[in-house]
Scaffold this active site. Structure first.
Site, short mmCIF file in Angstrom:
data_model
loop_
_atom_site.label_atom_id
_atom_site.label_comp_id
_atom_site.label_asym_id
_atom_site.label_seq_id
_atom_site.Cartn_x
_atom_site.Cartn_y
_atom_site.Cartn_z
N ASP A 23 1.18 -1.15 -0.53
CA ASP A 23 -0.15 -0.13 -0.40
C ASP A 23 1.24 1.03 -0.21
O ASP A 23 1.46 1.41 0.79
CB ASP A 23 -1.14 0.21 1.47
N ASP A 62 -1.56 5.58 -6.83
CA ASP A 62 -2.03 4.11 -5.93
C ASP A 62 -2.07 3.50 -6.11
O ASP A 62 -2.53 2.31 -7.28
CB ASP A 62 -3.44 5.21 -4.74
#
Length: 489
Positions: free
Chosen positions: A162, A373
């Site tokens: 992440d 992302d």
């Protein structure tokens, strides 16, 4: 007889000849130019899931600081299971990007606000996975590379990757169910690691937790440092902040790696992962902790559905094939006055091309910035840009039947009975001149245009991992840039 408004046939022929001649003068014929502006694919390639893992397209150097990455579902995943419906994936993606946007802008995130609708999510997520070794001398579990002949004293932990989080964490014993969630890997037991130790309260490392700090295990600021991470969907993890040896690859270890040792969670987490390896821009992340040793950069390649990808610490991979085709196309990392959280990596889009033509979208609508992302699924654009993309794409796909939307994907096609599909090429144009042409599977997701609008122009957008597929994406934080290189996985 031609009307006054129609060009003479001779003139029209001259125009066509000039168009073809121009293409040839630039080193490409009309057929090649059309192939570059359109992609032709068998519908079976779009709709059928593959059952065989094709592995690495490029094999990174054996001496590199890298770990293999895989999707949570598919033939390259070590976990079994059937992926949930696309609608469920999109609901998860919407909830997650809403959370990242609020986190980026510092908006108060009151998860108990009764006015905010609660989304009941399945116990899954759709983040990329990598396996890391935690601890030493634990005496059980698989070795980091899975070789039974190696010393199995390092506990392998499959972790979600992440780029929008800072504090790495895994579940640790004692961790009773349902206080913790069941996971595929064995639970890490810090008491059995010869190199682990809790971070002490009052230490610099404990103070660096900032908003993630959760007090001390004893009164008067003594004892062990405690952490707490809350997510917007009411999930939570908390426990002891500790250090231990991190094994990134069989040849690369990192001593005194700081991470959260979770003894309790709230909400639903995926059993496929033991925790999260965080790569955000904050001081607690893997990137920040390894910056001095390996350089303030990392790269990853999001694999296609039946391939393997990689995460490289310190920069791009080196290996057979050079890690991709050509050099990196780069765009600057940018700052936005409204984005106060240093965790988030921002770039700026300037435009979109469809079938080789730039859409008439004012660059100012992208001025809110776009989040790079690793975990968002689809790319989210300002409404003005999305409407222009949708119109151009629908016009180019007029030959195919449309069907009902899937979740928030409102441009979907019915390819039943169609042998092959011709799809217009879509490219993203970034600040600095980088033009990233997307692969076909980065344009269509289950027969739908894989983009969606955000709430308003000038708002924060997202580049999802569907669009990042097969590109090596380089986060050169020290150099202030993000790079893209095609064909890396």
């Amino acid at each position: 007889m031609a009307s006054a408004s129609s060009p003479p046939l001779v003139a029209l022929g001259v125009l066509l000849l000039l168009s073809v001649s121009s293409a040839i003068a630039h080193g490409r014929g009309a057929d090649q130019e059309r192939r570059q502006r359109y992609m032709v694919v068998q519908t079976s390639h779009l709709m059928e899931s593959k059952s065989i893992c094709s592995g690495f397209k490029v094999t990174p150097s054996a001496n590199g600081t890298w770990v293999p990455l895989h999707r949570p579902y598919g033939p390259c995943s070590p976990s079994e299971g059937t992926p949930p419906p696309l609608v469920e994936m999109l609901r998860w993606d919407q909830a997650r990007t809403d959370y990242v946007r609020r986190k980026a802008t510092g908006e108060v995130d009151d998860v108990l606000d009764p006015a905010r609708p609660h989304v009941d999510m399945m116990q899954v997520d759709f983040m990329l996975r990598g396996t890391f070794g935690i601890g030493s001398g634990s005496g059980y579990g698989a070795a980091i590379d899975g070789d039974d002949d190696d010393d199995p004293m390092i506990l392998a932990q499959t972790m979600a990757i992440d780029t929008t989080e800072d504090v790495p964490w895994i579940q640790c014993l004692p961790c009773l169910i349902p206080q913790c969630y069941p996971q595929r890997n064995a639970f890490f037991d810090p008491r059995r690691s010869s190199t682990g130790a809790p971070v002490r309260c009052g230490s610099r490392a404990c103070r660096s937790l900032g908003n993630y700090a959760n007090g001390c295990s004893k009164a008067n600021s003594t004892g062990d440092c405690l952490y707490r991470i809350e997510y917007s969907d009411n999930r939570l993890t908390l426990g002891t902040y500790m250090t231990d040896t991190l094994t990134i690859s069989p040849s690369t270890t990192f001593l005194n790696f700081r991470f959260g040792c979770s003894h309790a969670v709230r909400g639903k987490f995926s059993a496929q992962a033991s925790g999260t390896m965080s790569l955000g821009g904050g001081p607690q992340s893997l990137l920040s902790q390894t910056a001095r040793a390996y350089g303030n950069a990392f790269s990853y390649c999001v694999p296609g559905p039946s391939a393997a990808g990689f995460l490289s610490i310190g920069g791009p991979v080196e290996g057979d094939g050079g890690g991709g085709s050509g050099t990196f196309a780069t765009t600057p990392l940018v700052r936005n006055a409204n984005v106060i959280n240093p965790t988030i990596y921002l770039v700026r889009l300037q435009g979109i091309e469809v079938a080789g033509r730039r859409l008439n979208v004012p660059p100012v609508v992208f001025s809110g910035g776009t989040v790079m992302d690793s975990s968002a699924i689809i790319t989210r654009l300002p409404p003005t840009a999305y409407r222009a993309l949708r119109l151009a794409f629908r016009n180019a796909m007029r030959a195919y039947r449309t069907r009902a939307p899937t979740g928030n994907l409102d441009t979907c096609f019915d390819f039943v009975g169609v042998t092959s599909v011709t799809v217009p090429a879509v490219s993203l144009v970034f600040d600095g001149g980088a033009v990233i042409e997307l692969d076909l599977l980065a344009v269509l997701l289950d027969g739908c245009l894989a983009f969606a609008p955000v709430a308003a122009d000038f708002a924060l957008g997202f580049i999802g991992n569907v669009q990042q597929q097969t590109h090596e994406v380089l986060y050169d934080v020290a150099g202030g840039a993000v790079g893209f290189r095609r064909g890396a996985c």
